[in-house]
Design a protein around this motif. Structure first.
Motif, short mmCIF file in Angstrom:
data_model
loop_
_atom_site.label_atom_id
_atom_site.label_comp_id
_atom_site.label_asym_id
_atom_site.label_seq_id
_atom_site.Cartn_x
_atom_site.Cartn_y
_atom_site.Cartn_z
N UNK A 129 52.22 47.79 38.11
CA UNK A 129 51.12 47.70 37.15
C UNK A 129 49.93 48.47 37.70
N UNK A 130 49.85 49.76 37.38
CA UNK A 130 48.80 50.59 37.97
C UNK A 130 47.41 50.27 37.44
N UNK A 131 46.45 50.65 38.22
CA UNK A 131 45.05 50.50 37.84
C UNK A 131 44.35 49.47 38.69
N UNK A 132 43.17 49.82 39.16
CA UNK A 132 42.39 48.88 39.95
C UNK A 132 41.63 47.90 39.07
N UNK A 133 41.34 48.29 37.83
CA UNK A 133 40.64 47.38 36.93
C UNK A 133 41.46 46.12 36.69
N UNK A 134 42.75 46.24 36.67
CA UNK A 134 43.63 45.11 36.38
C UNK A 134 43.76 44.14 37.55
N UNK A 135 43.26 44.52 38.72
CA UNK A 135 43.41 43.68 39.90
C UNK A 135 42.38 42.56 39.97
N UNK A 153 39.32 42.68 41.01
CA UNK A 153 38.54 42.75 42.25
C UNK A 153 37.10 42.35 41.96
N UNK A 154 36.42 41.89 42.97
CA UNK A 154 35.02 41.51 42.79
C UNK A 154 34.16 42.69 42.34
N UNK A 155 34.52 43.90 42.77
CA UNK A 155 33.73 45.07 42.38
C UNK A 155 33.77 45.29 40.87
N UNK A 156 34.80 44.79 40.23
CA UNK A 156 34.92 44.93 38.78
C UNK A 156 33.83 44.13 38.06
N UNK A 178 41.89 56.14 46.57
CA UNK A 178 41.60 54.75 46.19
C UNK A 178 40.12 54.43 46.42
N UNK A 179 39.53 55.00 47.46
CA UNK A 179 38.10 54.78 47.68
C UNK A 179 37.28 55.39 46.55
N UNK A 180 37.66 56.59 46.13
CA UNK A 180 36.96 57.22 45.00
C UNK A 180 37.19 56.43 43.71
N UNK A 181 38.37 55.89 43.57
CA UNK A 181 38.67 55.08 42.39
C UNK A 181 37.79 53.82 42.38
N UNK A 182 37.60 53.22 43.54
CA UNK A 182 36.74 52.05 43.64
C UNK A 182 35.29 52.42 43.32
N UNK A 183 34.87 53.60 43.76
CA UNK A 183 33.52 54.08 43.43
C UNK A 183 33.40 54.25 41.92
N UNK A 184 34.44 54.78 41.30
CA UNK A 184 34.43 54.96 39.84
C UNK A 184 34.26 53.63 39.12
N UNK A 185 34.93 52.62 39.61
CA UNK A 185 34.81 51.29 38.98
C UNK A 185 33.38 50.77 39.13
N UNK A 186 32.82 50.92 40.31
CA UNK A 186 31.46 50.45 40.53
C UNK A 186 30.45 51.20 39.66
N UNK A 187 30.66 52.49 39.48
CA UNK A 187 29.71 53.30 38.71
C UNK A 187 29.82 53.09 37.21
N UNK A 188 30.87 52.48 36.76
CA UNK A 188 31.14 52.39 35.32
C UNK A 188 30.33 51.32 34.59
N UNK A 189 29.39 50.72 35.23
CA UNK A 189 28.65 49.61 34.62
C UNK A 189 27.69 50.06 33.51
#
Length: 178
Positions: free
Chosen positions: A8-14, A16-19, A48-59
């Motif tokens: 199940x790909x995607x970090x948003x689905x995990x 995570x607290x960053x979400x 994955x680090x850049x992906x996590x940055x993307x999630x944080x920036x998406x607010x």
């Protein structure tokens, strides 16, 4: 044994607290921490680090544009990155770009349903990246706890030694050893 393992790909689905982070200052600090980590971590985890940055920036609305750029940057280096594909698909849907989201979903499903060596490798990298994201978050939680609670415990221990209170010293020592 099944020859199919669900990925199940995607970090948003995990979840995570960053979400769920909405504090602008904490988000900015987290982004800086991740950028700093990119400088010394192995290249295999840069995506994955850049992906996590993307999630944080998406607010914010402006952040969604930056988030999209981060994810597109990952895909320019690795067009088969499942986590980036899933997350940019999710981001596209939240921005009502359904045709674009459908294109990403098609690319994603092609790899997920594939059985070539490259498909298996890509799925493995996806799971590794998700594991890294979870591990990063857990270590960040532990680091936060150690920065806040451990100094307090040391202070209590020092005070109990000064006060020469054996009972308190014993309980503080037990607390520190756990």
């Amino acid at each position: 044994m099944s020859d199919h393992v669900a990925v199940l790909p995607g970090l948003w689905k995990l979840n995570l607290n960053i979400t769920f982070e909405n504090d602008i200052k904490l988000t900015a600090d987290a982004v800086e921490g991740l950028k700093k980590r990119i400088t010394y971590e192995n290249i295999i985890v840069h995506n994955v680090l850049e992906n996590m940055i993307a999630i944080l920036k998406s607010k914010s609305s402006r952040g969604k544009i930056e988030s999209r750029k981060c994810l597109e940057n990952i895909l320019s280096r690795d067009p088969r990155n499942l986590n980036a594909l899933a997350d940019i698909e999710y981001l596209s849907r939240t921005q009502h770009r359904t045709s674009e989201a459908d294109q990403y979903k098609t690319r994603l499903e092609k790899v997920l349903h594939g059985h070539t060596i490259n498909d298996v490798r890509t799925k493995s990298i996806c799971v590794m990246e998700q594991g890294y994201a979870i591990l990063y978050e857990e270590s960040a939680n532990i680091e936060h706890i150690s920065k806040t609670d451990f100094p307090k415990a040391i202070e209590c221990y020092c005070l109990s030694i000064k006060g020469n209170r054996p009972k308190e010293r014993l309980s503080t020592t037990m607390c520190l050893s756990q």
